[in-house]
Design an enzyme around this catalytic site. Structure first.
Site, short mmCIF file in Angstrom:
data_model
loop_
_atom_site.label_atom_id
_atom_site.label_comp_id
_atom_site.label_asym_id
_atom_site.label_seq_id
_atom_site.Cartn_x
_atom_site.Cartn_y
_atom_site.Cartn_z
N ARG A 1 0.84 -1.42 -0.17
CA ARG A 1 0.10 -0.07 -0.10
C ARG A 1 0.93 1.24 0.27
NH1 ARG A 1 -3.76 -2.30 4.99
NH2 ARG A 1 -1.45 -3.57 5.35
N GLN B 1 12.08 -14.41 5.82
CA GLN B 1 10.92 -15.30 5.24
C GLN B 1 10.87 -14.86 3.94
OE1 GLN B 1 7.74 -12.88 5.95
NE2 GLN B 1 6.34 -14.63 6.30
N GLY C 1 2.61 -14.60 5.67
CA GLY C 1 0.97 -13.71 6.95
C GLY C 1 2.11 -13.63 8.05
N ASN D 1 39.70 28.79 -6.21
CA ASN D 1 39.98 26.96 -4.88
C ASN D 1 40.26 25.98 -6.37
OD1 ASN D 1 37.50 26.76 -5.13
ND2 ASN D 1 37.75 25.47 -3.19
N SER E 1 36.97 45.21 -2.21
CA SER E 1 35.07 44.29 -3.04
C SER E 1 35.92 43.50 -4.11
CB SER E 1 33.96 45.61 -3.26
OG SER E 1 34.10 45.85 -1.86
C1 UD1 Z 1 -2.39 -6.46 10.80
C2 UD1 Z 1 -2.99 -7.31 11.83
C3 UD1 Z 1 -3.83 -6.55 12.62
C4 UD1 Z 1 -3.91 -5.83 13.58
C5 UD1 Z 1 -2.55 -4.91 11.89
C6 UD1 Z 1 -2.30 -3.75 13.25
C7 UD1 Z 1 -2.67 -9.70 11.41
C8 UD1 Z 1 -3.16 -10.50 10.29
N1 UD1 Z 1 -3.23 -8.47 11.22
O1 UD1 Z 1 -2.56 -6.60 9.38
O2 UD1 Z 1 -5.53 -7.26 12.47
O3 UD1 Z 1 -5.05 -4.56 13.40
O4 UD1 Z 1 -1.94 -5.44 11.59
O5 UD1 Z 1 -1.07 -2.52 12.64
O6 UD1 Z 1 -1.63 -9.99 11.89
N2 UD1 Z 1 4.84 -9.51 8.00
C9 UD1 Z 1 5.92 -10.41 8.08
N3 UD1 Z 1 5.94 -11.24 6.59
C10 UD1 Z 1 4.10 -11.73 5.96
C11 UD1 Z 1 3.27 -10.48 6.81
C12 UD1 Z 1 3.38 -9.44 7.58
O7 UD1 Z 1 6.62 -9.94 8.22
O8 UD1 Z 1 4.17 -12.63 5.57
C13 UD1 Z 1 4.63 -8.13 8.93
C14 UD1 Z 1 4.76 -6.39 8.15
O9 UD1 Z 1 6.05 -6.32 7.18
C15 UD1 Z 1 4.33 -5.67 9.25
C16 UD1 Z 1 3.56 -6.62 9.73
O10 UD1 Z 1 3.21 -7.88 9.44
O11 UD1 Z 1 5.77 -5.36 9.43
C17 UD1 Z 1 1.78 -6.51 10.35
O12 UD1 Z 1 1.53 -6.84 8.68
P1 UD1 Z 1 0.46 -5.77 7.64
O13 UD1 Z 1 0.62 -6.89 6.83
O14 UD1 Z 1 1.05 -4.22 7.98
O15 UD1 Z 1 -1.00 -6.27 8.67
P2 UD1 Z 1 -2.18 -5.12 8.15
O16 UD1 Z 1 -3.11 -6.05 7.41
O17 UD1 Z 1 -0.99 -4.08 9.11
CA CA Z 2 0.40 -2.83 9.12
#
Ligand code: UD1
Ligand code: CA
Length: 461
Positions: free
Chosen positions: A15, A73, A78, A386, A405
């Site tokens: 996003r 990862q 997720g 310079n 000057s």
């Molecule tokens: C997540 C939570 C949501 C919460 C919100 C708060 C989940 C499924 N949802 O949603 O409940 O309200 O955060 O901000 O957890 N990341 C990884 N590997 C992955 C996916 C994500 O390292 O495979 C990391 C991302 O880099 C990020 C964090 O996890 O720093 C959260 O991921 P993001 O996709 O932003 O989750 P949200 O949709 O915001």
């Molecule tokens: Ca987030």
């Protein structure tokens, strides 16, 4: 017991619509991930594990922090899957395991400590941080039953009724290590996004008849997730307000704090006055009673006390001693050393040069690779030449010299103390102390020339 902290930062940050990994987008002059690391290290953790994936090498290099253990990862399946990658790193942790996300940069150490304290007191399988959001769109909603938190549902999986819930999951958890390790393997991906959701561990805890504790954070800003550039701008505004408030309480006057930026590594003395649109960046230090007028940017510089920086000046990697006056419209480039009570005026550029005590360069000058003594007067339009197109050379100007000057000092060249350089001179050889350096064809006077010329023109008409 000291927590082990896992920070999730493998996500692409779709996003953000960016070629830069989300964790590296700057907030208050530092990468997002740095803010979360600072909050994490504030709790005195046993270990900090960072899960990286997208642009892992770039993130690793940017944070360059040997205290952090990094796991990869490879595929982002997720938040639950991300934590699974850290299992080996955390399996022998003696204390609880905290999970944080790299995209909640406004989080404070204090709140983390509160989560930890509640977790210890409640002996829950998992303690999560929640907050009430006026506009909860996009967040996981906290579903409560009679006996407390039952589960978290993601926006995309929520029913219309669940979407109306304002209490959201902040994405910050404290787990009993044994519970976390046994639950990760049980996570499924039967949901709208086809991902392994870490928040599903909450429902698992309830299923196992384990208790779930929740801390409601009273300030929704603190747990705001940065998902888009718009969120980033809001986080920047909160950060700015926090930092500026802190400096104002320390005795700094800000005439319009909404427009003033002070980086997190900068420091300001008492009775400093910052006018609107001032930016103090990097490791800048500003001493007591300095006044910085509108539109000025100071980067990685040391400014002593009682210094005045007038409007629209730029100061980079420079040193300014007390009672100096800089600007308006001055440019101090890296390596400028301005000594006590010196004046650098409008449209004057100084690079890798020392300007001695009480010396003045007040208008339209370029001083580069020079050592200028005390009480020197540099006239309007003076230039140290310079650079010959291949190499840089030094100019040395002794104490008490007067440079007229519009003269050019062609380096390498030395002007002895107390010498005088006539206006418009091109100085290519050294000038001894107390001497006059002049290079100017003698002036001619032609009496009556102007009126003769005027008459000639009139006849021709
Ligand atoms: C997540 C939570 C949501 C919460 C919100 C708060 C989940 C499924 N949802 O949603 O409940 O309200 O955060 O901000 O957890 N990341 C990884 N590997 C992955 C996916 C994500 O390292 O495979 C990391 C991302 O880099 C990020 C964090 O996890 O720093 C959260 O991921 P993001 O996709 O932003 O989750 P949200 O949709 O915001
Ligand atoms: Ca987030």
């Amino acid at each position: 017991m000291k927590p082990t902290i896992v920070i999730l930062a493998a996500g692409l940050g779709t996003r953000m619509k960016s070629s830069i990994a989300k964790a590296l987008h700057p907030l208050a002059g530092q990468p997002l991930i740095r803010h979360v690391l600072n909050a994490a290290f504030g709790t005195d953790p046993e270990q900090v594990v960072l899960v990286l994936g997208h642009q892992a090498d770039k993130v690793r290099n940017a944070i360059a922090d040997s205290r952090v253990r990094i796991v990869l990862q490879a595929e982002q399946l997720g938040t639950g899957h991300a934590v699974q990658q850290a299992v080996e790193a955390i399996s022998s942790s003696p204390g609880p395991i905290m999970i944080l996300c790299a995209d909640t940069p406004l989080l404070t150490t204090n709140t983390l400590k509160e989560v930890l304290a509640l977790h210890e007191k409640s002996r829950a399988a998992v303690t999560l941080l929640t907050t009430a959001m006026p506009d909860p769109f996009g967040y996981g909603r906290v579903v409560r039953g009679k006996s407390g938190v039952m589960r978290v549902v993601e926006e995309k999986d929520a029913t219309a009724a669940q979407r109306k819930i304002q209490e959201v999951n902040a994405g910050i958890y404290c787990f009993e290590a044994k519970f976390l390790l046994s639950s990760l393997a049980l996570l499924g991906k039967n949901n709208a996004q086809g991902e392994y959701y870490l928040p599903d561990t909450i429902a698992l805890a309830r299923k196992k008849k384990r208790s779930v504790a929740a801390l409601l954070c009273s300030d929704p800003d603190e747990v705001m997730g940065v998902n888009s550039r718009y969120d980033l701008s809001r986080a920047e505004a909160v950060m700015r307000q926090r930092t500026n408030r802190r400096w104002m309480l320390e005795g700094v006057t800000m005439l319009d704090p909404g427009t003033v930026f002070v980086g997190s590594e900068a420091s300001l003395g008492r009775d400093v006055v910052l006018y609107p649109n001032v930016r103090i960046e990097g490791r800048t230090k500003i001493g007591d009673t300095c006044v910085i007028y509108p539109g000025t940017r100071i980067v990685d510089s040391v400014i002593a006390s009682h210094v005045t920086v007038k409007d629209c000046s730029v100061i980079e990697e420079s040193n300014v001693a007390s009672r100096a006056i800089i600007g308006p419209f001055a440019h101090l480039r890296p390596g400028a050393m301005i000594e006590e009570a010196a004046h650098i005026g409008n449209f004057v550029e100084i690079k890798k040069s020392t300007i001695g005590k009480g010396s003045k360069a007040n208008h339209l000058a370029y001083i580069g690779d020079a050592t200028v003594g005390a009480d020197v007067n540099i006239g309007a339009g003076v230039i140290t030449c310079n650079y010959d197109g291949f190499q840089k050379f030094q100019t040395v100007i002794g104490d008490g010299v007067f440079v007229g000057s519009d003269s050019q000092l062609v380096a390498p060249v030395t002007i002895g103390r107390g010498a005088l350089i006539a206006a418009g001179a091109t100085i290519t050889r050294d000038v001894p102390a107390e001497a006059l350096g002049i290079s100017r064809p003698p002036q001619e006077i032609r009496e009556g020339f102007a009126s003769r010329r005027r008459k000639m023109k009139q006849k021709k008409r």
